[in-house]
Design an enzyme around this catalytic site. Structure first.
Site, PDB file in Angstrom:
ATOM      1  N   SER A  16       0.833  -1.218   0.000  1.00  0.00           N
ATOM      2  CA  SER A  16       0.000   0.000   0.000  1.00  0.00           C
ATOM      3  C   SER A  16       0.863   1.262   0.000  1.00  0.00           C
ATOM      4  O   SER A  16       1.891   1.344   0.682  1.00  0.00           O
ATOM      5  CB  SER A  16      -0.894   0.000   1.240  1.00  0.00           C
ATOM      6  OG  SER A  16      -1.514   1.260   1.376  1.00  0.00           O
ATOM      7  N   LYS A  67     -14.434  -2.839   2.613  1.00  0.00           N
ATOM      8  CA  LYS A  67     -15.182  -1.572   2.732  1.00  0.00           C
ATOM      9  C   LYS A  67     -16.603  -1.782   3.263  1.00  0.00           C
ATOM     10  O   LYS A  67     -17.116  -0.954   4.010  1.00  0.00           O
ATOM     11  CB  LYS A  67     -15.192  -0.837   1.397  1.00  0.00           C
ATOM     12  CG  LYS A  67     -13.814  -0.275   1.036  1.00  0.00           C
ATOM     13  CD  LYS A  67     -13.859   0.560  -0.226  1.00  0.00           C
ATOM     14  CE  LYS A  67     -12.465   1.041  -0.606  1.00  0.00           C
ATOM     15  NZ  LYS A  67     -12.463   1.878  -1.804  1.00  0.00           N
ATOM     16  N   ASP A 104     -14.584   8.103  -1.747  1.00  0.00           N
ATOM     17  CA  ASP A 104     -14.164   7.724  -3.103  1.00  0.00           C
ATOM     18  C   ASP A 104     -14.812   8.587  -4.194  1.00  0.00           C
ATOM     19  O   ASP A 104     -14.128   9.106  -5.084  1.00  0.00           O
ATOM     20  CB  ASP A 104     -14.503   6.244  -3.382  1.00  0.00           C
ATOM     21  CG  ASP A 104     -13.526   5.286  -2.714  1.00  0.00           C
ATOM     22  OD1 ASP A 104     -12.433   5.727  -2.319  1.00  0.00           O
ATOM     23  OD2 ASP A 104     -13.866   4.095  -2.598  1.00  0.00           O
TER      24      ASP A 104
END
Ligand code: NDP
Length: 287
Positions: A16, A67, A104
């Site tokens: 990440s 999520k 997002d």
């Protein structure tokens, strides 16, 4: 002293870029913070999040495949998380419970408008995919005023579910991914599938392209290469990956946790250089 522990949860997560991005933001404000990666499987995610916050964690980013689970763990949800049913940011509330945000969609819209100069009002948009990322961005595209949104997914029923949830049949339609030939002209094509991440290409008609078409892959680096390659072959005027969206979503998390909004462009440029060096090194190793 206030807690300064943060992390990103995912599976896999070792590579990440979030720790690097948050450390760069922290330097802008002379802050010191700890930002780690926590690899949790779907089975261990809930317990790992509980432990992280019990141990003094302040906030966490959440990525694939957690999520939806992150959303379910939260006691408070912002409007964007609530309508999508998924969250990419978790924050500890003063009473120890968790708040969920989904940034997002807003970040994609900001990136398209401010970094790439796209006018979304009245535009025709083709959204490829109907998974978590597509749900996250579809509502925000409608908020931004796009004129018509076509959602094409491999599994048609999933796209139809998203169209139904969006609730604007006059502006939104679903079509199977295999029926894109003759589907019309799109100003903007957004790839929100995970095909590239999985090493697969999408079999898209070249006729969708053209010099006036802007192509955007929400995936970045290697995962975006198949779609960007298609866009080039189709003669698209512009084709970009979602690295800048990742930086924008990190910036919004940073602002949720710390208050000030960091400057994103230098961090984005720094990451672009970092990934270019990585790509050069790995191609040198495979020659
Ligand atoms: P999901 O697993 O929720 O959804 C995957 C989607 O891709 C589904 O619509 C699926 O179709 C489709 N798909 C997968 N493989 C193929 C294939 N071979 N051909 C056609 N369609 C395919 O993933 P997410 O939506 O969470 O993530 C999608 C991508 O977006 C990931 O690469 C992720 O890293 C990236 N992302 C980037 C962000 C950023 O900040 N830049 C933020 C969020 C996500 P089906 O329904 O038929 O299975």
């Amino acid at each position: 002293m206030a807690s300064t522990r943060f992390a990103v949860f995912g599976h896999p997560i070792a590579h990440s870029l979030s720790p690097r991005i948050h450390q760069a933001f922290a330097r802008q404000f002379g802050m010191q913070l700890e930002f780690g990666t926590i690899d949790a499987t779907p089975e261990t995610f809930g317990a790992a999040v509980g432990q992280f916050f019990a141990d003094g964690g302040t906030g966490a980013n959440v990525t694939v495949p957690h999520k939806h689970a992150a959303y379910a763990l939260a006691a408070e949800r912002d409007v964007s998380a609530a309508r999508v049913g998924a969250a990419n940011v978790l924050s500890r509330l003063p009473d120890g419970r968790l708040a969920a945000h989904n940034t997002d969609g807003a970040c994609l819209v900001r990136d398209l408008r401010e970094r790439h100069g796209q006018v979304l009002e009245g535009s025709t948009v083709l959204l490829l995919g109907a998974g978590g990322a597509a749900w996250g961005v579809a509502f925000s595209l409608l908020d931004a005023g796009v004129g018509a949104l076509t959602i094409a997914n491999r599994t048609a029923t999933t796209a139809e579910r998203l169209v139904h949830a969006l609730g604007q049949p006059d502006r939104v339609q679903a079509i199977p991914l295999t029926r894109l030939s003759g589907a019309g002209h799109f100003d903007l094509i957004i790839n929100a599938t995970s095909a590239g991440l999985l090493g697969h290409s999408l079999d898209l008609p070249l006729a969708l392209g053209g010099p006036e078409v802007f192509c955007y892959d929400v995936s970045y680096a290697k995962a975006a290469l198949p779609f960007l390659g298609w866009a080039r072959a189709a003669g698209a005027g512009h084709a970009v990956d979602g690295l800048s969206m990742l930086v924008e979503t990190a910036a919004d998390s940073f602002a949720i946790w710390h208050g000030p909004h960091p400057v994103t462009e230098p961090v984005f440029q720094q990451l672009r250089r970092h990934l270019a060096v990585q790509a050069q090194e790995s191609s040198a190793l495979t020659v």
